[in-house]
Design an enzyme around this catalytic site. Structure first.
Site, PDB file in Angstrom:
ATOM      1  N   ASP A 170     -12.136  -1.998   4.982  1.00  0.00           N
ATOM      2  CA  ASP A 170     -12.733  -3.024   5.875  1.00  0.00           C
ATOM      3  C   ASP A 170     -14.461  -3.209   5.627  1.00  0.00           C
ATOM      4  O   ASP A 170     -14.701  -4.295   5.589  1.00  0.00           O
ATOM      5  CB  ASP A 170     -12.515  -2.603   7.547  1.00  0.00           C
ATOM      6  N   GLU A 203      -8.625  -5.607   0.248  1.00  0.00           N
ATOM      7  CA  GLU A 203      -7.484  -5.095  -0.429  1.00  0.00           C
ATOM      8  C   GLU A 203      -8.084  -4.825  -1.794  1.00  0.00           C
ATOM      9  O   GLU A 203      -7.696  -3.680  -2.288  1.00  0.00           O
ATOM     10  CB  GLU A 203      -6.379  -6.412  -0.917  1.00  0.00           C
TER      11      GLU A 203
HETATM   12 ZN    ZN Z   1      -5.425  -1.790   4.140  1.00  0.00          ZN
END
Ligand code: ZN
Length: 681
Positions: free
Chosen positions: A583, A519
């Site tokens: 990621d 995030e």
């Molecule tokens: Zn995301």
């Protein structure tokens, strides 16, 4: 935080193995945790060759896709199903003992009870459609059309276009009315325009489905109407931007006032639209896709009024199918659930009613859920982890070859301005003005939709509510919001297997830690990077650095574009770019944050024979993404979802990380060593 008892229950659920009869004693928490991790793995596989199989093989072998799901993951789905059962208990208890009229127990209890009352829904038949159908039948011209579209949108039926409320990208303290492309009955423009034989077939099935539903709703000429509706929607699809281009925030920003909107599309009577939506006062507008509205204007002018009426009736039926008798519910599931998503069976009614109640009264449920499930000290632990992750992000910035000093200093400034939301809102949503009765499910949903639309539309042109959450507390997910430069972690995700106080730190960092890093990195992905620390969309990068960033991001795009869910069906590297960058960054930050944790706390005792804690961190990360899914779901996902399928998320980030190679002694040439290696953050 769940009690130890529920932790064990969840772990057993995750094991999905029957407990042997007469087993001597319940395992200790640490044994149960170890067993849950190890039994999900397949350690006969070389982790440098097939890390997904290595981390998830045991789970994949023993887990079948549940008949009422199109996708099932070891983390999200397991927790979400458990949450659903807990919420069901809360709702049934509220229904049995609703307390004072107008209170939240009465609202959620009656909403759920009305939804569960199938006999009443059958008895009502198609009567609830009469009101909207009458309004539609009275449409004589474009003015009426826009007025009805506005009114339907307020009541939760989106047709012709997409609309909503967003903070002004360039002045994020104020809300704008957001107009965007929309109006399709299929999930993406691609389903109308692609030459792919499977999509052509689905389009044919869609036409039949529209026919079936309009027939059920009483139309005598449904087949011809369906033909015309599909042609009209194909026109909307042609006017729409491809989904991957809808990520480009610069291109989505086109601020207009009402005069500007009229000038853009003089043939669309906007005054009637806002009048119909109940908010004629709205003047602050962002038109995300101007060319879509030019296309819509031409289409409306060229389409017979009876087709437009049939189109609106179809969208009322489509949007409301779940609230109607079983014939509608079953037909709706047969197309959207089975044909389009590969789900074998419809979910039992109680699950659908839990979800419906959650959509209508999410924070009223969340409040009760938090009282029961979320211990206060989870918040403190989560805050400490986020701070660790933020430090790791910052500490890594000097290592980035493509960065310069000036841009780095501004990136640090932005990272330090990120605000965190954890658990649940400080101030709960006030539902007291929403009237819910036990007798009328359809009316309840419409009332809740209108209540929410009015809440949002009344805020247009006014200050942004910084307290607002975009997810309910029991949601198993997290988000970054660029206009607020804010990351949020609902209580629902602060549970095993993402997080537990009894987990080894490496497990927590690999799972929830990587989510936190994910995030945070969204604030710096190919779109998030366009806003500054105050959430303002503006260029703060040196041009040469921006160009180098684009090149680094293109490496990720190419790499993920090569992943295939089946021969010939590839991941869209452009559509998923932001998520994949997040990621890569998230896992990297989680790993280095864990290294600092080790420095502070010392090395933990061994977890399991042949599995170091550094290795455990990567296994824990991958096990979040152990996924069973139907082929139809995966085909749909690569078209419509900005997230890569789980099996690729499990390995995509690790393939690019030197720390992963080191942990498992992988070498160049191994499948888990990406060539070239992509580094963005
Ligand atoms: Zn995301």
């Amino acid at each position: 935080m769940p009690s130890p008892k529920s932790l064990v229950a969840l772990l057993l659920l995750a094991l999905a193995a029957p407990v042997a009869a007469g087993s001597p004693a319940a395992p200790t928490p640490s044994e149960a945790i170890r067993e849950a991790v190890l039994s999900s793995m397949d350690r006969t596989v070389d982790p440098c060759d097939d890390f997904y199989r290595y981390a998830c093989g045991g789970w994949l072998d023993k887990t079948e896709l549940p008949a009422d799901q199109a996708r099932w993951t070891r983390s999200f789905s397991t927790i979400a199903e458990r949450n659903r059962e807990l919420v069901r208990e809360l709702l049934e208890s509220a229904a049995a003992d609703p307390g004072p009229a107008g209170g939240e127990r009465q609202q959620i209890g009656d909403f759920f009870a009305a939804c569960m009352n199938e006999a009443a829904v059958e008895k009502a038949g198609t009567t609830p459609l009469a009101g909207p159908f009458e309004r539609i039948a009275a449409i004589a011209d474009a003015r009426d059309l826009m007025a009805v579209a506005g009114a339907l949108g307020r009541d939760g039926v989106n047709a012709l276009l997409g609309a909503g409320r967003v903070p002004d990208f360039k002045n994020p303290g104020v809300y704008l009315f957001y107009l965007s492309q929309g109006g399709l009955g299929l999930p993406d423009r691609d389903y109308y325009l692609s030459e792919d034989p499977r999509k052509r077939e689905l389009l044919g099935q869609y036409r039949e489905h529209v026919t079936r539903m309009l027939t059920l709703a009483g139309s005598p000429a449904a087949a011809a109407e369906a033909e015309a509706i599909v042609a009209f929607e194909t026109g909307l699809a042609k006017a729409s931007r491809p989904r991957s281009e809808m990520r480009d925030r610069d291109r989505l920003y086109n601020k207009l006032d009402r005069d500007g909107l009229v000038k853009l599309t003089p043939g669309l009577p906007w005054a009637a639209f806002f009048e119909g939506a109940g908010h004629p006062e709205i003047v602050s507008i962002n038109v995300a896709v101007p060319e879509f509205f030019s296309g819509l204007e031409q289409l409306v002018a060229a389409t017979p009024i009876e087709t437009l009426r049939a189109y609106l009736r179809w969208h009322v039926v489509r949007e409301r199918a779940e609230l109607l008798p079983a014939a509608f519910v079953d037909a709706d599931f047969a197309f959207y659930g089975r044909a389009l998503s590969g789900q074998a069976e419809i979910q039992p009614r109680w699950k659908r009613c839990v979800d419906q109640t959650g959509r209508a009264l999410g924070e009223a449920i969340g409040k009760l859920w938090v009282e029961r499930e979320f211990a206060g000290n989870s918040k403190q632990v989560a805050i400490e982890m986020i701070e660790d992750i933020e430090k790791a992000f910052e500490a890594n910035l000097p290592n980035l070859a493509w960065m310069d000093d000036a841009t780095r200093a501004r990136a640090v400034e932005k990272a330090r301005k990120v605000s965190n939301k954890i658990g649940y809102p400080d101030v709960w949503r006030d539902y007291s003005a929403l009237a819910i009765s036990r007798g009328d499910f359809f009316a309840n949903v419409t009332a809740a939709d209108r209540f929410e639309a009015d809440r949002q539309l009344a805020q247009i042109g006014r200050p942004v509510d910084r307290n607002e959450w975009l997810m309910t507390p029991h949601t198993v997910n997290a988000y970054y919001m660029s206009t607020a430069n804010e990351i949020a972690f609902p209580a629902g995700i602060l549970q095993p297997p993402f997080f537990h106080r009894d987990h080894p730190a490496a497990m927590n960092y690999g799972a929830i830690g990587a989510v936190m890093g994910h995030e945070l990195t969204h604030g710096f992905d190919d779109q998030g990077r366009k806003s500054d620390g105050d959430g303002v969309l503006r260029e703060w990068w040196e041009p040469e650095v921006a160009a180098k960033f684009e090149a680094a991001a293109a490496c990720v795009e190419r790499q993920f574009s090569a992943f295939e869910v089946e021969p010939g069906v590839k991941v869209d590297g452009k559509l998923t770019l932001g998520e994949n960058i997040a990621d890569l960054g998230g896992l990297k930050q989680a790993f280095s944050a864990y290294q600092s944790w080790k420095e502070r706390h010392g090395a933990p005792p061994p977890f399991a024979e042949g599995l170091t804690h550094d290795q455990l961190l990567f296994v824990s990360f991958a096990q979040v993404w152990c996924t069973e899914a139907s082929p139809e779901f995966l085909r749909r996902q690569v078209v419509t979802d900005s997230h890569s399928p789980g099996s690729f998320r499990a390995v995509g980030a690790a393939m690019n990380l030197p720390a992963f190679r080191q942990a498992f002694s992988c070498e160049e040439g191994d499948r888990m060593v990406a060539a070239p290696t992509c580094t963005v953050w």
